[in-house]
Design a protein around this motif. Sequence first.
Motif, PDB file in Angstrom:
ATOM      1  N   PRO A 169       0.791  -1.230   0.000  1.00  0.00           N
ATOM      2  CA  PRO A 169       0.000   0.000   0.000  1.00  0.00           C
ATOM      3  C   PRO A 169       0.829   1.290   0.000  1.00  0.00           C
ATOM      4  O   PRO A 169       0.386   2.310  -0.529  1.00  0.00           O
ATOM      5  CB  PRO A 169      -0.832  -0.116   1.282  1.00  0.00           C
ATOM      6  N   ASP A 170       2.040   1.247   0.576  1.00  0.00           N
ATOM      7  CA  ASP A 170       2.892   2.435   0.564  1.00  0.00           C
ATOM      8  C   ASP A 170       3.771   2.500  -0.684  1.00  0.00           C
ATOM      9  O   ASP A 170       4.538   3.454  -0.859  1.00  0.00           O
ATOM     10  CB  ASP A 170       3.753   2.505   1.829  1.00  0.00           C
ATOM     11  N   GLY A 171       3.656   1.499  -1.566  1.00  0.00           N
ATOM     12  CA  GLY A 171       4.406   1.495  -2.806  1.00  0.00           C
ATOM     13  C   GLY A 171       5.864   1.112  -2.676  1.00  0.00           C
ATOM     14  O   GLY A 171       6.607   1.120  -3.668  1.00  0.00           O
ATOM     15  N   ARG A 172       6.299   0.757  -1.472  1.00  0.00           N
ATOM     16  CA  ARG A 172       7.720   0.491  -1.235  1.00  0.00           C
ATOM     17  C   ARG A 172       8.139  -0.927  -1.600  1.00  0.00           C
ATOM     18  O   ARG A 172       9.256  -1.152  -2.073  1.00  0.00           O
ATOM     19  CB  ARG A 172       8.054   0.770   0.236  1.00  0.00           C
ATOM     20  N   LEU A 173       7.241  -1.895  -1.412  1.00  0.00           N
ATOM     21  CA  LEU A 173       7.585  -3.299  -1.609  1.00  0.00           C
ATOM     22  C   LEU A 173       6.860  -3.895  -2.812  1.00  0.00           C
ATOM     23  O   LEU A 173       5.730  -3.524  -3.124  1.00  0.00           O
ATOM     24  CB  LEU A 173       7.240  -4.113  -0.361  1.00  0.00           C
ATOM     25  N   ILE A 174       7.536  -4.843  -3.448  1.00  0.00           N
ATOM     26  CA  ILE A 174       6.951  -5.638  -4.526  1.00  0.00           C
ATOM     27  C   ILE A 174       7.035  -7.100  -4.115  1.00  0.00           C
ATOM     28  O   ILE A 174       8.076  -7.554  -3.615  1.00  0.00           O
ATOM     29  CB  ILE A 174       7.710  -5.445  -5.859  1.00  0.00           C
ATOM     30  N   ALA A 175       5.953  -7.834  -4.315  1.00  0.00           N
ATOM     31  CA  ALA A 175       5.979  -9.288  -4.147  1.00  0.00           C
ATOM     32  C   ALA A 175       5.762  -9.916  -5.523  1.00  0.00           C
ATOM     33  O   ALA A 175       4.911  -9.470  -6.289  1.00  0.00           O
ATOM     34  CB  ALA A 175       4.893  -9.753  -3.184  1.00  0.00           C
ATOM     35  N   SER A 176       6.551 -10.922  -5.844  1.00  0.00           N
ATOM     36  CA  SER A 176       6.402 -11.615  -7.123  1.00  0.00           C
ATOM     37  C   SER A 176       6.349 -13.112  -6.887  1.00  0.00           C
ATOM     38  O   SER A 176       7.027 -13.632  -6.000  1.00  0.00           O
ATOM     39  CB  SER A 176       7.561 -11.271  -8.073  1.00  0.00           C
ATOM     40  N   THR A 177       5.521 -13.795  -7.663  1.00  0.00           N
ATOM     41  CA  THR A 177       5.368 -15.246  -7.500  1.00  0.00           C
ATOM     42  C   THR A 177       5.936 -15.972  -8.710  1.00  0.00           C
ATOM     43  O   THR A 177       5.628 -15.640  -9.851  1.00  0.00           O
ATOM     44  CB  THR A 177       3.894 -15.644  -7.321  1.00  0.00           C
ATOM     45  N   GLY A 178       6.760 -16.966  -8.434  1.00  0.00           N
ATOM     46  CA  GLY A 178       7.321 -17.802  -9.492  1.00  0.00           C
ATOM     47  C   GLY A 178       6.594 -19.126  -9.534  1.00  0.00           C
ATOM     48  O   GLY A 178       6.786 -19.974  -8.648  1.00  0.00           O
ATOM     49  N   PHE A 179       5.746 -19.303 -10.543  1.00  0.00           N
ATOM     50  CA  PHE A 179       4.927 -20.511 -10.625  1.00  0.00           C
ATOM     51  C   PHE A 179       5.791 -21.758 -10.731  1.00  0.00           C
ATOM     52  O   PHE A 179       5.552 -22.763 -10.054  1.00  0.00           O
ATOM     53  CB  PHE A 179       3.990 -20.419 -11.831  1.00  0.00           C
ATOM     54  N   THR A 180       6.815 -21.707 -11.572  1.00  0.00           N
ATOM     55  CA  THR A 180       7.636 -22.893 -11.830  1.00  0.00           C
ATOM     56  C   THR A 180       8.714 -23.098 -10.784  1.00  0.00           C
ATOM     57  O   THR A 180       9.018 -24.242 -10.412  1.00  0.00           O
ATOM     58  CB  THR A 180       8.274 -22.807 -13.226  1.00  0.00           C
ATOM     59  N   ASP A 181       9.327 -22.008 -10.293  1.00  0.00           N
ATOM     60  CA  ASP A 181      10.393 -22.178  -9.313  1.00  0.00           C
ATOM     61  C   ASP A 181       9.885 -22.256  -7.873  1.00  0.00           C
ATOM     62  O   ASP A 181      10.672 -22.371  -6.930  1.00  0.00           O
ATOM     63  CB  ASP A 181      11.457 -21.089  -9.458  1.00  0.00           C
ATOM     64  N   HIS A 182       8.548 -22.173  -7.688  1.00  0.00           N
ATOM     65  CA  HIS A 182       7.919 -22.375  -6.372  1.00  0.00           C
ATOM     66  C   HIS A 182       8.401 -21.364  -5.328  1.00  0.00           C
ATOM     67  O   HIS A 182       8.495 -21.697  -4.142  1.00  0.00           O
ATOM     68  CB  HIS A 182       8.180 -23.802  -5.863  1.00  0.00           C
TER      69      HIS A 182
END
Length: 222
Positions: A169-182
């Motif tokens: 919400p503060d724009g500071r963090l990004i989360a990313s999901t790797g479907f294949t690398d789990h």
Amino acid sequence: GKRILSSSNDGSIRIWDAEDGRVIASWQASKKQLLSVAAAPNGRCIITSGGLDDPTVKIWGVASQQRVATLKGHTGPVGSVSVSQDGKRAVSGSHDDTLRVWNLEARKCLATLQGHSDSVLSVQITPDGRFAVSGSDDSTVKIWDLEAGTCIGTLEGHRADVYSVAISPDGRLIASTGFTDHTVRLWDRRAGACLQVIECEQSPISAAFSPDGSRLVVGTAN
């Protein structure tokens, strides 16, 4: 905060009451699957992307439950859409390896963002509306300056497709999901640094921050 918006492989759009689980509104938007859905903050319109044979972005009126515009420009399926908090712009990510920035009031394309070398699977606009973050089959996360129309950062670390991205919400963090690398990776957006790698038993397909940014919820393909 009190409503949930969903789209489905059956081509329907549903609006849910988050407190009691009731379906407030539902309509058939397509005879085929819908890959992504996003709502304008004012609640007046909904943006959708279609199935694997549909390269368009569609705008729907919530009250009328009717399509009010079709945005054309992509040459491949559109896998993800995001709407800015002021409701004036949307960004779409496509299997044609590009993102497009749309003016929702004029209903025209403002810019085509090129840089990924494979399908764009997910996109999110930052809370301030100045930047977008995208995840791709090319295993990277990219950060885009929407005013300049340029890529200002590439986050590398996933070993395969980046299925979804989320912004705190503060724009500071990004989360990313790797479907294949789990894995789920947590990044500092401004520094471009990976802060944490979370190993998952099942393939992570989605992620979302809590409203206060203190928690991250991850959905897996189990």
